[in-house]
Design an enzyme around this catalytic site. Sequence first.
Site, PDB file in Angstrom:
ATOM      1  N   ARG A  64      43.985  31.403  31.717  1.00 38.19           N
ATOM      2  CA  ARG A  64      45.158  30.907  32.359  1.00 38.19           C
ATOM      3  C   ARG A  64      45.158  29.647  33.113  1.00 38.19           C
ATOM      4  O   ARG A  64      44.005  29.743  34.386  1.00 38.19           O
ATOM      5  CB  ARG A  64      45.772  32.151  33.066  1.00 38.19           C
TER       6      ARG A  64
ATOM      7  N   THR B  96      50.291  27.056  36.012  1.00 34.75           N
ATOM      8  CA  THR B  96      51.228  26.968  35.429  1.00 34.75           C
ATOM      9  C   THR B  96      51.470  28.450  34.853  1.00 34.75           C
ATOM     10  O   THR B  96      52.346  28.891  34.106  1.00 34.75           O
ATOM     11  CB  THR B  96      51.320  26.100  34.208  1.00 34.75           C
TER      12      THR B  96
ATOM     13  N   ASP C 191      41.127  40.818  39.212  1.00 41.63           N
ATOM     14  CA  ASP C 191      40.867  39.830  38.269  1.00 41.63           C
ATOM     15  C   ASP C 191      39.836  40.709  37.421  1.00 41.63           C
ATOM     16  O   ASP C 191      38.671  40.901  37.819  1.00 41.63           O
ATOM     17  CB  ASP C 191      40.301  38.757  38.786  1.00 41.63           C
TER      18      ASP C 191
ATOM     19  N   ASP D 282      36.274  39.116  36.608  1.00 40.23           N
ATOM     20  CA  ASP D 282      35.517  38.925  37.900  1.00 40.23           C
ATOM     21  C   ASP D 282      34.907  40.147  37.994  1.00 40.23           C
ATOM     22  O   ASP D 282      33.715  40.337  38.302  1.00 40.23           O
ATOM     23  CB  ASP D 282      36.349  38.508  38.970  1.00 40.23           C
TER      24      ASP D 282
HETATM   25  C1  PRP Z   1      42.980  37.320  32.218  1.00 38.06           C
HETATM   26  C2  PRP Z   1      43.058  38.512  31.346  1.00 38.06           C
HETATM   27  C3  PRP Z   1      44.278  37.944  30.394  1.00 38.06           C
HETATM   28  C4  PRP Z   1      44.874  37.240  30.971  1.00 38.06           C
HETATM   29  C5  PRP Z   1      46.235  37.950  31.270  1.00 38.06           C
HETATM   30  O1  PRP Z   1      42.174  36.417  31.887  1.00 38.06           O
HETATM   31  O2  PRP Z   1      41.829  38.738  30.756  1.00 38.06           O
HETATM   32  O3  PRP Z   1      43.449  37.194  29.244  1.00 38.06           O
HETATM   33  O4  PRP Z   1      44.427  36.970  32.442  1.00 38.06           O
HETATM   34  O5  PRP Z   1      47.278  37.177  31.772  1.00 38.06           O
HETATM   35  P1  PRP Z   1      48.736  36.886  30.888  1.00 38.06           P
HETATM   36  O6  PRP Z   1      49.151  38.068  30.454  1.00 38.06           O
HETATM   37  O7  PRP Z   1      49.429  36.269  32.214  1.00 38.06           O
HETATM   38  O8  PRP Z   1      48.281  35.768  29.985  1.00 38.06           O
HETATM   39  P2  PRP Z   1      42.005  34.974  32.676  1.00 38.06           P
HETATM   40  O9  PRP Z   1      42.786  33.980  32.422  1.00 38.06           O
HETATM   41  O10 PRP Z   1      41.756  35.279  34.049  1.00 38.06           O
HETATM   42  O11 PRP Z   1      40.295  34.551  32.069  1.00 38.06           O
HETATM   43  P3  PRP Z   1      38.956  35.579  32.138  1.00 38.06           P
HETATM   44  O12 PRP Z   1      39.240  36.565  31.245  1.00 38.06           O
HETATM   45  O13 PRP Z   1      38.050  34.342  31.690  1.00 38.06           O
HETATM   46  O14 PRP Z   1      38.861  35.888  33.580  1.00 38.06           O
HETATM   47  N1  URA Z   2      44.337  38.711  35.061  1.00 40.97           N
HETATM   48  C1  URA Z   2      43.744  39.787  35.469  1.00 40.97           C
HETATM   49  O1  URA Z   2      42.195  39.762  35.479  1.00 40.97           O
HETATM   50  N2  URA Z   2      44.465  40.300  36.473  1.00 40.97           N
HETATM   51  C2  URA Z   2      45.516  40.264  36.545  1.00 40.97           C
HETATM   52  O2  URA Z   2      46.230  41.187  37.441  1.00 40.97           O
HETATM   53  C3  URA Z   2      46.324  39.471  35.892  1.00 40.97           C
HETATM   54  C4  URA Z   2      45.754  38.894  34.936  1.00 40.97           C
END
Ligand code: PRP
Ligand code: URA
Length: 213
Positions: A108, A112, A204, A207
């Site tokens: 994400r 935005t 997160d 993480d």
């Molecule tokens: C997180 C999560 C989803 C997304 C959800 O990924 O694992 O893929 O956010 O958010 P949304 O419903 O608002 O799209 P992130 O973008 O943090 O990437 P990551 O898994 O690499 O940490």
């Molecule tokens: N992605 C995450 O990992 N945690 C949240 O709460 C939202 C998006």
Amino acid sequence: MKNYDNVVIFDHPLIRHKIAILRDERTSMKEFRELVEEITTLMTYESLKDGVQTTEVEVKTPLETCIQTVVSDNSVVIVPILRAGLGMVNGVHVLFPSARVGHIGMYRNEETLTPETYYCKLPSGIEDKLVMVVDPMLATGGSACDAIQLLKDKGCKHIKFMAIIGAPEGVKKLAETHPDVDIYVSTLDRCLNEHGYILPGLGDAGDRLFGTK
Ligand code: PRP
Ligand code: URA
């Protein structure tokens, strides 16, 4: 939140128990990873009870021969949304060990909150399979909606989506954008904060799974 025909919110004491530990900020990375897998297996048991192909086989018991159904587990493809979705793959594999795995990489944009796709590698013949898209967090719903659209553009017709924690905003967006997709969420949280994080949530997920904070 309105009820949607294509959304199942699990309300199971065992899942609630595991989610309580998952949310806790003191839970270690190892325990977090194990819990994500265990919750995924419990959800998979229920969410793949329909739609999975079965075949009939003849089984000889010590007493007689009978016809039984067995699951064609290569009819399922798991598609994690990277990174955090990776944490759910083993949880599905416990029940469907021959399921192949496609990967969709998305992150994400922090300003935005819209998803950006950086990777896509899918098994051949995925169009005719039951595709289980997995991501622990359904926040705004942008990542799930785009990943599913990408799969539909590749010809996939049978898609299910599974998340551990959903925000009402994300569940609504996904249910309305893809009414033909069955959505399984183990718990529905309160709302999103101004940074698009789910409250109370678990922080997160990527993480916490991979120790990148
Ligand atoms: C997180 C999560 C989803 C997304 C959800 O990924 O694992 O893929 O956010 O958010 P949304 O419903 O608002 O799209 P992130 O973008 O943090 O990437 P990551 O898994 O690499 O940490
Ligand atoms: N992605 C995450 O990992 N945690 C949240 O709460 C939202 C998006």
